[in-house]
Design an enzyme around this catalytic site. Structure first.
Site, PDB file in Angstrom:
ATOM      1  N   GLY A   1      -8.656 -27.011  -4.405  1.00  0.00           N
ATOM      2  CA  GLY A   1      -9.035 -26.820  -5.645  1.00  0.00           C
ATOM      3  C   GLY A   1      -9.690 -25.625  -6.939  1.00  0.00           C
ATOM      4  O   GLY A   1      -9.192 -25.756  -7.866  1.00  0.00           O
TER       5      GLY A   1
ATOM      6  N   GLU B   1      -6.160 -24.788  -7.289  1.00  0.00           N
ATOM      7  CA  GLU B   1      -6.024 -25.504  -9.207  1.00  0.00           C
ATOM      8  C   GLU B   1      -6.522 -25.439 -10.282  1.00  0.00           C
ATOM      9  O   GLU B   1      -6.515 -25.547 -10.777  1.00  0.00           O
ATOM     10  CB  GLU B   1      -5.851 -26.635  -8.209  1.00  0.00           C
TER      11      GLU B   1
ATOM     12  N   GLU C   1      -4.439 -27.612   1.749  1.00  0.00           N
ATOM     13  CA  GLU C   1      -4.582 -29.194   2.072  1.00  0.00           C
ATOM     14  C   GLU C   1      -3.699 -29.457   3.084  1.00  0.00           C
ATOM     15  O   GLU C   1      -4.242 -31.068   3.689  1.00  0.00           O
ATOM     16  CB  GLU C   1      -4.325 -30.012   0.656  1.00  0.00           C
TER      17      GLU C   1
HETATM   18  N1  COA Z   1     -16.321 -27.914   1.143  1.00  0.00           N
HETATM   19  C1  COA Z   1     -17.396 -28.176   1.792  1.00  0.00           C
HETATM   20  N2  COA Z   1     -18.336 -26.620   2.641  1.00  0.00           N
HETATM   21  C2  COA Z   1     -17.167 -25.523   2.560  1.00  0.00           C
HETATM   22  C3  COA Z   1     -15.907 -25.475   1.781  1.00  0.00           C
HETATM   23  C4  COA Z   1     -15.305 -26.644   1.121  1.00  0.00           C
HETATM   24  N3  COA Z   1     -13.927 -26.572   1.211  1.00  0.00           N
HETATM   25  N4  COA Z   1     -15.749 -24.231   1.713  1.00  0.00           N
HETATM   26  C5  COA Z   1     -16.709 -23.655   2.529  1.00  0.00           C
HETATM   27  N5  COA Z   1     -17.116 -24.509   2.559  1.00  0.00           N
HETATM   28  C6  COA Z   1     -19.327 -24.212   3.649  1.00  0.00           C
HETATM   29  C7  COA Z   1     -18.776 -24.424   4.728  1.00  0.00           C
HETATM   30  O1  COA Z   1     -19.158 -25.814   5.554  1.00  0.00           O
HETATM   31  C8  COA Z   1     -20.668 -23.303   4.847  1.00  0.00           C
HETATM   32  O2  COA Z   1     -21.327 -24.371   4.784  1.00  0.00           O
HETATM   33  P1  COA Z   1     -22.347 -23.664   6.344  1.00  0.00           P
HETATM   34  O3  COA Z   1     -22.798 -22.785   5.973  1.00  0.00           O
HETATM   35  O4  COA Z   1     -23.333 -25.420   5.665  1.00  0.00           O
HETATM   36  O5  COA Z   1     -21.710 -23.885   7.635  1.00  0.00           O
HETATM   37  C9  COA Z   1     -20.160 -22.116   4.285  1.00  0.00           C
HETATM   38  O6  COA Z   1     -19.124 -23.409   3.630  1.00  0.00           O
HETATM   39  C10 COA Z   1     -19.225 -21.246   4.190  1.00  0.00           C
HETATM   40  O7  COA Z   1     -17.963 -21.084   4.242  1.00  0.00           O
HETATM   41  P2  COA Z   1     -17.785 -20.497   6.022  1.00  0.00           P
HETATM   42  O8  COA Z   1     -16.624 -21.339   6.335  1.00  0.00           O
HETATM   43  O9  COA Z   1     -18.773 -20.431   7.139  1.00  0.00           O
HETATM   44  O10 COA Z   1     -17.365 -18.981   5.556  1.00  0.00           O
HETATM   45  P3  COA Z   1     -15.548 -18.184   6.453  1.00  0.00           P
HETATM   46  O11 COA Z   1     -16.407 -16.984   5.413  1.00  0.00           O
HETATM   47  O12 COA Z   1     -16.322 -17.965   7.688  1.00  0.00           O
HETATM   48  O13 COA Z   1     -15.114 -18.759   5.920  1.00  0.00           O
HETATM   49  C11 COA Z   1     -12.958 -20.301   4.314  1.00  0.00           C
HETATM   50  C12 COA Z   1     -14.497 -19.158   4.718  1.00  0.00           C
HETATM   51  C13 COA Z   1     -13.149 -19.754   2.815  1.00  0.00           C
HETATM   52  C14 COA Z   1     -12.572 -19.365   4.636  1.00  0.00           C
HETATM   53  C15 COA Z   1     -13.541 -21.158   4.463  1.00  0.00           C
HETATM   54  O14 COA Z   1     -14.799 -21.379   4.022  1.00  0.00           O
HETATM   55  C16 COA Z   1     -12.644 -22.521   4.252  1.00  0.00           C
HETATM   56  O15 COA Z   1     -11.426 -22.506   5.111  1.00  0.00           O
HETATM   57  N6  COA Z   1     -12.936 -23.451   3.760  1.00  0.00           N
HETATM   58  C17 COA Z   1     -12.305 -24.273   3.973  1.00  0.00           C
HETATM   59  C18 COA Z   1     -11.217 -23.988   2.928  1.00  0.00           C
HETATM   60  C19 COA Z   1      -9.748 -25.602   1.928  1.00  0.00           C
HETATM   61  O16 COA Z   1      -9.703 -25.990   2.871  1.00  0.00           O
HETATM   62  N7  COA Z   1     -10.309 -25.670   1.111  1.00  0.00           N
HETATM   63  C20 COA Z   1      -9.788 -26.738   0.113  1.00  0.00           C
HETATM   64  C21 COA Z   1     -10.337 -27.455   0.502  1.00  0.00           C
HETATM   65  S1  COA Z   1      -9.327 -29.471   0.661  1.00  0.00           S
END
Ligand code: COA
Length: 258
Positions: free
Chosen positions: A108, A111, A131
Protein backbone atom coordinates in the site's frame (compact mmCIF):
# COMPACT_ATOMS: atom_id res chain seq x y z
CA UNK A 1 -3.12 11.49 18.18
CA UNK A 2 -3.50 12.13 14.46
CA UNK A 3 -2.20 9.38 12.20
CA UNK A 4 -1.94 11.78 9.28
CA UNK A 5 -0.77 15.35 9.69
CA UNK A 6 -0.81 18.44 7.52
CA UNK A 7 1.70 21.25 7.81
CA UNK A 8 1.69 24.31 5.59
CA UNK A 9 4.83 26.10 4.43
CA UNK A 10 3.95 28.98 2.14
CA UNK A 11 1.89 27.56 -0.69
CA UNK A 12 3.10 24.00 -0.11
CA UNK A 13 1.27 21.51 2.11
CA UNK A 14 3.26 18.68 3.69
CA UNK A 15 1.22 15.56 4.53
CA UNK A 16 2.98 13.16 6.90
CA UNK A 17 1.76 9.64 7.57
CA UNK A 18 2.52 9.39 11.26
CA UNK A 19 2.43 5.84 12.67
CA UNK A 20 6.18 5.25 12.92
CA UNK A 21 5.78 2.44 15.47
CA UNK A 22 4.27 0.27 12.70
CA UNK A 23 6.28 1.85 9.87
CA UNK A 24 3.25 3.99 8.94
CA UNK A 25 1.11 1.01 7.95
CA UNK A 26 -2.22 2.20 6.54
CA UNK A 27 -5.29 1.23 8.52
CA UNK A 28 -8.90 2.38 8.07
CA UNK A 29 -8.37 5.33 10.38
CA UNK A 30 -5.28 6.54 8.50
CA UNK A 31 -7.12 6.31 5.17
CA UNK A 32 -10.01 8.25 6.67
CA UNK A 33 -7.69 10.94 8.01
CA UNK A 34 -5.90 11.19 4.67
CA UNK A 35 -9.26 11.73 2.98
CA UNK A 36 -10.18 14.40 5.57
CA UNK A 37 -6.90 16.20 4.93
CA UNK A 38 -7.61 16.18 1.20
CA UNK A 39 -10.98 17.82 2.04
CA UNK A 40 -9.16 20.52 4.01
CA UNK A 41 -6.63 21.16 1.26
CA UNK A 42 -9.29 21.22 -1.44
CA UNK A 43 -11.11 24.02 0.34
CA UNK A 44 -7.87 25.95 1.04
CA UNK A 45 -7.01 28.03 -2.00
CA UNK A 46 -3.64 28.97 -0.47
CA UNK A 47 -2.18 25.45 -0.82
CA UNK A 48 -1.01 24.99 -4.40
CA UNK A 49 1.10 21.83 -4.19
CA UNK A 50 1.20 18.86 -1.81
CA UNK A 51 4.09 16.70 -0.65
CA UNK A 52 3.41 13.39 1.05
CA UNK A 53 6.00 11.60 3.19
CA UNK A 54 6.28 9.23 6.15
CA UNK A 55 7.40 9.83 9.74
CA UNK A 56 10.48 7.96 10.93
CA UNK A 57 12.32 5.34 8.87
CA UNK A 58 9.50 4.29 6.53
CA UNK A 59 7.37 6.00 3.90
CA UNK A 60 4.56 3.45 4.34
CA UNK A 61 5.28 -0.28 4.85
CA UNK A 62 1.92 -1.30 3.41
CA UNK A 63 -1.61 -1.77 4.53
CA UNK A 64 -1.95 -2.70 8.20
CA UNK A 65 -1.49 -6.47 8.40
CA UNK A 66 -2.65 -6.50 12.03
CA UNK A 67 -5.96 -4.97 10.99
CA UNK A 68 -6.37 -7.17 7.91
CA UNK A 69 -5.50 -10.56 9.39
CA UNK A 70 -9.07 -11.52 10.38
CA UNK A 71 -10.88 -9.82 7.52
CA UNK A 72 -13.63 -11.74 5.78
CA UNK A 73 -13.74 -11.56 1.97
CA UNK A 74 -16.41 -8.85 2.28
CA UNK A 75 -14.34 -6.83 4.78
CA UNK A 76 -11.32 -7.07 2.50
CA UNK A 77 -13.27 -5.89 -0.52
CA UNK A 78 -14.61 -2.92 1.45
CA UNK A 79 -11.08 -2.07 2.66
CA UNK A 80 -9.70 -2.28 -0.88
CA UNK A 81 -12.48 -0.03 -2.15
CA UNK A 82 -11.83 2.47 0.62
CA UNK A 83 -8.11 2.59 -0.23
CA UNK A 84 -8.78 2.73 -3.95
CA UNK A 85 -11.24 5.61 -3.50
CA UNK A 86 -8.74 7.72 -1.56
CA UNK A 87 -5.86 6.97 -3.93
CA UNK A 88 -8.02 7.59 -7.00
CA UNK A 89 -8.99 10.91 -5.43
CA UNK A 90 -5.28 11.78 -5.19
CA UNK A 91 -4.76 11.11 -8.89
CA UNK A 92 -7.69 13.43 -9.66
CA UNK A 93 -6.93 15.92 -6.91
CA UNK A 94 -6.83 19.49 -8.22
CA UNK A 95 -3.29 20.08 -6.89
CA UNK A 96 -0.10 18.31 -7.94
CA UNK A 97 1.13 15.81 -5.33
CA UNK A 98 4.78 14.85 -4.85
CA UNK A 99 5.69 11.65 -3.00
CA UNK A 100 8.86 12.17 -0.96
CA UNK A 101 9.79 8.55 -0.25
CA UNK A 102 12.07 8.40 2.77
CA UNK A 103 12.14 4.64 3.43
CA UNK A 104 10.05 1.52 2.89
CA UNK A 105 7.32 1.96 0.28
CA UNK A 106 5.88 -1.54 0.24
CA UNK A 107 2.48 -2.75 -0.89
CA UNK A 108 0.00 0.00 0.00
CA UNK A 109 2.95 2.36 0.49
CA UNK A 110 4.18 1.80 -3.04
CA UNK A 111 0.57 2.17 -4.21
CA UNK A 112 0.24 5.45 -2.30
CA UNK A 113 3.42 6.73 -3.95
CA UNK A 114 2.18 5.61 -7.36
CA UNK A 115 -0.98 7.70 -6.89
CA UNK A 116 1.14 10.84 -6.66
CA UNK A 117 2.09 12.88 -9.71
CA UNK A 118 5.85 12.90 -9.11
CA UNK A 119 7.95 10.53 -6.99
CA UNK A 120 11.36 11.27 -5.52
CA UNK A 121 13.24 8.94 -3.22
CA UNK A 122 15.99 9.01 -0.62
CA UNK A 123 18.89 6.59 -0.84
CA UNK A 124 17.19 4.58 1.97
CA UNK A 125 13.95 4.10 0.04
CA UNK A 126 12.89 0.55 -0.76
CA UNK A 127 10.02 -0.45 -2.98
CA UNK A 128 8.06 -3.60 -3.52
CA UNK A 129 4.71 -5.28 -3.83
CA UNK A 130 5.01 -8.19 -1.35
CA UNK A 131 1.32 -9.15 -1.35
CA UNK A 132 1.60 -12.53 -3.06
CA UNK A 133 3.83 -13.61 -0.17
CA UNK A 134 0.94 -12.82 2.19
CA UNK A 135 -1.52 -14.77 0.10
CA UNK A 136 -3.25 -11.71 -1.33
CA UNK A 137 -3.23 -9.46 -4.40
CA UNK A 138 -2.39 -5.77 -4.27
CA UNK A 139 -5.61 -3.97 -3.34
CA UNK A 140 -4.91 -0.22 -3.65
CA UNK A 141 -4.24 -0.02 -7.38
CA UNK A 142 -0.96 -1.93 -7.56
CA UNK A 143 -2.09 -4.33 -10.27
CA UNK A 144 -2.96 -1.33 -12.43
CA UNK A 145 -0.69 1.64 -11.73
CA UNK A 146 2.72 -0.08 -11.58
CA UNK A 147 2.37 -1.33 -15.16
CA UNK A 148 1.33 2.13 -16.31
CA UNK A 149 4.41 3.66 -14.69
CA UNK A 150 7.19 1.13 -15.36
CA UNK A 151 5.69 -1.00 -18.15
CA UNK A 152 3.80 -4.27 -18.08
CA UNK A 153 6.75 -6.67 -18.13
CA UNK A 154 8.70 -5.13 -15.24
CA UNK A 155 5.54 -4.56 -13.22
CA UNK A 156 4.35 -8.13 -13.69
CA UNK A 157 7.70 -9.50 -12.54
CA UNK A 158 7.76 -7.27 -9.46
CA UNK A 159 4.20 -8.10 -8.42
CA UNK A 160 4.52 -11.86 -9.10
CA UNK A 161 7.82 -12.21 -7.24
CA UNK A 162 7.16 -9.68 -4.46
CA UNK A 163 10.83 -8.66 -4.81
CA UNK A 164 11.96 -5.57 -2.92
CA UNK A 165 14.06 -3.15 -4.96
CA UNK A 166 16.33 -0.37 -3.76
CA UNK A 167 16.12 3.28 -4.72
CA UNK A 168 18.76 2.95 -7.44
CA UNK A 169 16.75 0.25 -9.21
CA UNK A 170 13.55 2.25 -8.72
CA UNK A 171 15.27 5.14 -10.48
CA UNK A 172 16.44 2.86 -13.30
CA UNK A 173 12.95 1.52 -14.00
CA UNK A 174 11.34 4.97 -13.77
CA UNK A 175 9.42 4.38 -10.55
CA UNK A 176 11.05 7.50 -9.08
CA UNK A 177 12.23 10.58 -10.94
CA UNK A 178 15.15 11.48 -8.67
CA UNK A 179 17.24 9.93 -5.93
CA UNK A 180 18.78 12.09 -3.19
CA UNK A 181 20.86 11.61 -0.05
CA UNK A 182 18.53 11.01 2.90
CA UNK A 183 19.27 14.31 4.61
CA UNK A 184 18.47 16.31 1.47
CA UNK A 185 15.39 14.59 0.14
CA UNK A 186 12.68 16.64 1.86
CA UNK A 187 14.43 19.92 1.01
CA UNK A 188 14.55 18.80 -2.62
CA UNK A 189 10.85 17.94 -2.48
CA UNK A 190 10.11 21.45 -1.23
CA UNK A 191 12.31 22.99 -3.94
CA UNK A 192 10.40 21.04 -6.58
CA UNK A 193 7.05 21.95 -5.01
CA UNK A 194 8.02 25.61 -4.81
CA UNK A 195 8.95 25.72 -8.49
CA UNK A 196 5.51 24.36 -9.35
CA UNK A 197 3.85 26.69 -6.81
CA UNK A 198 5.58 29.67 -8.43
CA UNK A 199 3.83 29.08 -11.78
CA UNK A 200 0.35 30.10 -12.91
CA UNK A 201 -1.92 27.77 -10.94
CA UNK A 202 -4.85 27.63 -13.35
CA UNK A 203 -2.41 26.29 -15.96
CA UNK A 204 -0.75 23.94 -13.44
CA UNK A 205 -4.07 22.35 -12.50
CA UNK A 206 -5.16 22.03 -16.11
CA UNK A 207 -1.87 20.31 -16.94
CA UNK A 208 -2.38 17.75 -14.18
CA UNK A 209 -5.92 16.98 -15.31
CA UNK A 210 -4.93 16.82 -19.00
CA UNK A 211 -2.13 14.34 -18.30
CA UNK A 212 -4.17 12.26 -15.85
CA UNK A 213 -7.33 12.09 -17.95
CA UNK A 214 -5.51 11.98 -21.27
CA UNK A 215 -3.52 8.87 -20.41
CA UNK A 216 -6.75 6.98 -19.66
CA UNK A 217 -8.60 7.72 -22.90
CA UNK A 218 -8.01 7.53 -26.66
CA UNK A 219 -5.67 10.05 -28.28
CA UNK A 220 -8.25 12.10 -30.17
CA UNK A 221 -10.40 12.54 -27.01
CA UNK A 222 -7.23 13.34 -25.05
CA UNK A 223 -6.20 16.00 -27.55
CA UNK A 224 -9.74 17.45 -27.45
CA UNK A 225 -9.33 17.70 -23.66
CA UNK A 226 -5.97 19.41 -24.15
CA UNK A 227 -7.53 21.96 -26.52
CA UNK A 228 -10.24 22.69 -23.92
CA UNK A 229 -7.58 23.24 -21.25
CA UNK A 230 -5.52 25.43 -23.57
CA UNK A 231 -8.61 27.50 -24.45
CA UNK A 232 -9.60 27.88 -20.81
CA UNK A 233 -6.18 29.36 -19.96
CA UNK A 234 -6.85 32.18 -22.44
CA UNK A 235 -9.71 33.36 -20.24
CA UNK A 236 -7.29 33.97 -17.34
CA UNK A 237 -5.60 37.21 -16.34
CA UNK A 238 -2.33 35.30 -15.88
CA UNK A 239 -2.18 34.41 -19.57
CA UNK A 240 -2.81 38.01 -20.61
CA UNK A 241 -0.35 39.46 -18.08
CA UNK A 242 2.40 36.91 -18.77
CA UNK A 243 2.30 37.15 -22.52
CA UNK A 244 2.07 40.95 -22.43
CA UNK A 245 5.03 41.12 -20.04
CA UNK A 246 7.04 38.92 -22.40
CA UNK A 247 6.21 41.12 -25.39
CA UNK A 248 7.03 44.28 -23.38
CA UNK A 249 10.31 42.70 -22.22
CA UNK A 250 9.17 43.23 -18.62
CA UNK A 251 9.51 40.99 -15.59
CA UNK A 252 6.13 39.79 -14.33
CA UNK A 253 5.81 40.62 -10.64
CA UNK A 254 3.73 37.50 -9.87
CA UNK A 255 0.70 35.51 -10.89
CA UNK A 256 -2.84 36.29 -9.79
CA UNK A 257 -3.89 32.67 -10.24
CA UNK A 258 -7.03 33.70 -12.05
N1 COA B 1 1.32 -3.79 8.94
C1 COA B 1 1.35 -3.82 10.28
N2 COA B 1 2.47 -3.67 11.00
C2 COA B 1 3.62 -3.51 10.33
C3 COA B 1 3.67 -3.46 8.93
C4 COA B 1 2.45 -3.61 8.22
N3 COA B 1 2.40 -3.56 6.87
N4 COA B 1 4.96 -3.29 8.55
C5 COA B 1 5.68 -3.22 9.67
N5 COA B 1 4.87 -3.35 10.76
C6 COA B 1 5.27 -3.32 12.17
C7 COA B 1 5.97 -4.59 12.60
O1 COA B 1 5.02 -5.60 12.92
C8 COA B 1 6.75 -4.11 13.80
O2 COA B 1 5.89 -4.01 14.89
P1 COA B 1 6.39 -4.52 16.37
O3 COA B 1 7.50 -3.57 16.71
O4 COA B 1 5.17 -4.35 17.22
O5 COA B 1 6.85 -5.92 16.19
C9 COA B 1 7.14 -2.70 13.41
O6 COA B 1 6.25 -2.31 12.36
C10 COA B 1 8.55 -2.59 12.87
O7 COA B 1 8.70 -3.53 11.83
P2 COA B 1 9.84 -4.65 11.79
O8 COA B 1 9.36 -5.78 10.93
O9 COA B 1 10.28 -5.01 13.17
O10 COA B 1 11.02 -3.83 11.08
P3 COA B 1 12.17 -4.42 10.15
O11 COA B 1 13.10 -3.29 9.91
O12 COA B 1 12.73 -5.67 10.73
O13 COA B 1 11.45 -4.81 8.76
C11 COA B 1 9.98 -4.44 6.91
C12 COA B 1 10.87 -3.81 7.96
C13 COA B 1 9.27 -3.32 6.17
C14 COA B 1 10.83 -5.26 5.91
C15 COA B 1 8.95 -5.38 7.59
O14 COA B 1 8.33 -4.65 8.64
C16 COA B 1 7.88 -5.86 6.69
O15 COA B 1 8.13 -6.77 5.89
N6 COA B 1 6.65 -5.30 6.76
C17 COA B 1 5.51 -5.75 6.03
C18 COA B 1 5.59 -5.25 4.61
C19 COA B 1 4.42 -5.79 3.81
O16 COA B 1 4.27 -6.98 3.61
N7 COA B 1 3.58 -4.87 3.33
C20 COA B 1 2.46 -5.17 2.50
C21 COA B 1 1.24 -5.40 3.32
S1 COA B 1 -0.11 -5.88 2.27
Amino acid sequence: MALVELEQRGHVGLITINRPEVLNALNVQALRELDDILDRVESDEEIYVLIITGAGRAFVAGADIGEMVDFTAADAKTFSRRGNNVLLRMTRFPRPIIAAINGYALGGGCELAMSCDIRIGSEHAKFGMPEVGLGITPGFGGTQRLARIVGMSTATELVLTGRTIDAQEALQIGLINHLYPAGEMLDRAFELAQIIASKAQVAVRQVKQAIRIGTQIDMSSALAFESEAFGLCFSTEDQKDSMQAFLNKEQLSGYKNR
